[in-house]
Design an enzyme around this catalytic site. Structure first.
Site, PDB file in Angstrom:
ATOM      1  N   GLN A 145      -4.970  -4.033  -2.249  1.00  0.00           N
ATOM      2  CA  GLN A 145      -4.487  -3.015  -3.190  1.00  0.00           C
ATOM      3  C   GLN A 145      -4.464  -3.481  -4.637  1.00  0.00           C
ATOM      4  O   GLN A 145      -4.434  -2.655  -5.548  1.00  0.00           O
ATOM      5  CB  GLN A 145      -3.076  -2.558  -2.781  1.00  0.00           C
ATOM      6  CG  GLN A 145      -3.021  -1.791  -1.476  1.00  0.00           C
ATOM      7  CD  GLN A 145      -3.568  -0.368  -1.583  1.00  0.00           C
ATOM      8  OE1 GLN A 145      -3.711   0.178  -2.674  1.00  0.00           O
ATOM      9  NE2 GLN A 145      -3.878   0.236  -0.449  1.00  0.00           N
ATOM     10  N   ASN A 181       0.798  -1.224   0.000  1.00  0.00           N
ATOM     11  CA  ASN A 181       0.000   0.000   0.000  1.00  0.00           C
ATOM     12  C   ASN A 181       0.830   1.273   0.000  1.00  0.00           C
ATOM     13  O   ASN A 181       0.316   2.337  -0.298  1.00  0.00           O
ATOM     14  CB  ASN A 181      -0.966   0.002   1.199  1.00  0.00           C
ATOM     15  CG  ASN A 181      -0.318  -0.453   2.468  1.00  0.00           C
ATOM     16  OD1 ASN A 181       0.262  -1.527   2.534  1.00  0.00           O
ATOM     17  ND2 ASN A 181      -0.376   0.371   3.490  1.00  0.00           N
ATOM     18  N   CYS A 183       1.683   7.687   9.502  1.00  0.00           N
ATOM     19  CA  CYS A 183       1.381   6.675  10.502  1.00  0.00           C
ATOM     20  C   CYS A 183      -0.038   6.898  10.936  1.00  0.00           C
ATOM     21  O   CYS A 183      -0.461   8.004  11.123  1.00  0.00           O
ATOM     22  CB  CYS A 183       2.335   6.766  11.683  1.00  0.00           C
ATOM     23  SG  CYS A 183       2.476   8.390  12.374  1.00  0.00           S
TER      24      CYS A 183
END
Ligand SMILES: Cc1ncc(COP(=O)(O)O)c(C=O)c1O
Length: 403
Positions: free
Chosen positions: A183, A155, A327
């Site tokens: 994905q 990803n 993150c």
């Protein structure tokens, strides 16, 4: 003039295709039956779920509808696959293998097996392009290995893995092979038979379907332990009233792909290469992450020379993209994917992910090259990308950056 931001974050989520919305609408309004109900409303809903399941079967090349279990998305499918398959194969004390660059849902499911069920875990590393070497999987095998989980496409950096070569190692030993295909499925790249995978996780919102729906492909004959019980839905493998409108939307989105009603991946690749070449030429010292050829056609992960990616994006609100080091936990840790391919913390902080999709236009590419180049030349610097790792107070998502 740009009226709304250019959307270059298709790996985070994709816009709902209007044709998908149209297919869903009746099931949000007049066709509200529960597919388990034995009356006309229920039968209409059950038929719609059956049709959608058929479309998902076709998308992944499964044998039949029994091989598809609808879930709330790829996160749940990863947990069901990994925990469910491992526990069914060996209720305690087995060994599992995964890679250093998996999505956090896979890593968390593996951790659950270790912390609560006495499993041991090997995380196999990747090369600088993010590729897992099948020989490393072979070397990590133990006599009690029950499951190998390797994502199909990453990803962050888009790298595609050689699943067929890994299946040649796992299949003869009776070890299950799971892949997180969230994905890759949207590009019609997932052919479960050709790749030899036993379990695969899917997510509709990555392929222009609705959020909150996904599926687990489960090869016929494989037993897994249900993680959500309390109803007989999905053949007892995933209890709960099915989300009919979302399932219909997932099916419609899958059907658009298998019926070639969407632009071919080569158009995306062409636009992505234009963007890549334009930015590499305009910002000297920039490098591309991921495999040069074997990666998703819409993925562009760039490490800029000493430039804070978060701050760069703050300066260009006309582009909606993501930092490569984004993150989602606010932990401030650099991306485990970028560090696994050898980037320093500073390089991870200087990494930008631009992900293109069906709606990306030529004009979006021209404007993005111009906007990113101007922002990059406006002196947004972080510590040198070649310097050793920073202490962990650096901020990677959300807050102001300590310069
Ligand atoms: C590789 C990968 N796996 C799993 C997920 C989670 O998918 P979902 O949002 O459907 O739970 C994502 C989405 O962020 C992903 O990119």
């Amino acid at each position: 003039m740009i009226t709304k931001p250019i959307y270059l974050d298709h790996q985070a989520t994709t816009p709902l295709d209007e044709r998908v919305l149209e297919a869903m609408l009746p099931y949000l309004t007049s066709q509200y039956g529960n597919p388990s109900s034995p009356h006309a409303y229920g039968r209409v809903a059950a038929r719609a779920v059956r049709t959608a399941r058929r479309h998902v079967v076709d998308l992944v090349g499964a044998k039949n509808e029994l091989e598809i279990v609808f879930t709330s998305g790829a996160t749940e499918a990863n947990h069901l696959a990994i925990v469910g398959a491992a526990l069914a194969a060996r209720p305690s004390g087995g060994h599992i293998i995964t890679t250093a660059i998996e999505h956090k849902a896979v890593l968390a499911a593996c951790r659950r097996l270790v912390e609560h069920h006495g499993y041991t875990l090997t995380r196999v590393g990747v090369d600088r392009h993010g590729r897992v070497h099948p020989a490393d999987i072979a070397a990590a095998l133990a006599p009690n290995t029950v499951l190998v989980s390797v994502m199909h496409a990453n990803n962050e950096i888009g790298t595609l893995q050689r699943l067929a070569a890994i299946a040649e190692i796992t299949a003869p030993r009776g070890i299950l092979l799971h892949t997180d295909a969230a994905q890759s499925a949207g590009y019609g790249l997932l052919d479960v038979a050709g790749l030899g995978v036993d379990l695969a996780s899917l997510s509709a919102h990555k392929l222009h379907g609705p959020k909150g729906i996904g599926a687990l492909y489960l090869r016929g004959g494989i037993g897994i332990t249900a993680q959500q019980t309390g109803g007989g839905q999905e053949r007892g493998l995933r209890a709960g009233t099915p989300n009919v409108p979302a399932i219909v939307g997932f099916g419609a989105a899958a059907r658009l792909i298998t019926s070639d009603a969407v632009p071919p991946p080569r158009r995306l690749r062409f636009l992505r290469d234009r963007l890549q070449n334009g930015l590499l030429a305009a910002i000297p010292g920039t490098s591309v992450n991921g495999h040069p050829h074997r990666r998703l056609p819409g993925n562009l992960s760039l490490t800029l020379p000493g430039i804070e990616a978060v701050e760069l994006l703050d300066r260009v609100p006309d582009i909606a993209a993501s930092t490569g080091s984004a993150c989602n936990t606010g932990s401030g840790e650099p991306s485990h994917v970028l560090t696994a391919i050898g980037l320093t913390r500073a390089q991870a902080r200087a990494t930008l992910r631009l992900s293109l999709g069906r709606t990306t236009t030529d004009n979006d590419i021209v404007q993005t090259i111009d906007l990113v180049t101007r922002a990059a030349h406006s002196n947004i610097h972080c510590s040198s990308p070649t310097e050793p790792p920073d202490p962990p107070q650096g901020r990677l998502c959300g807050n102001p950056i300590a310069r």
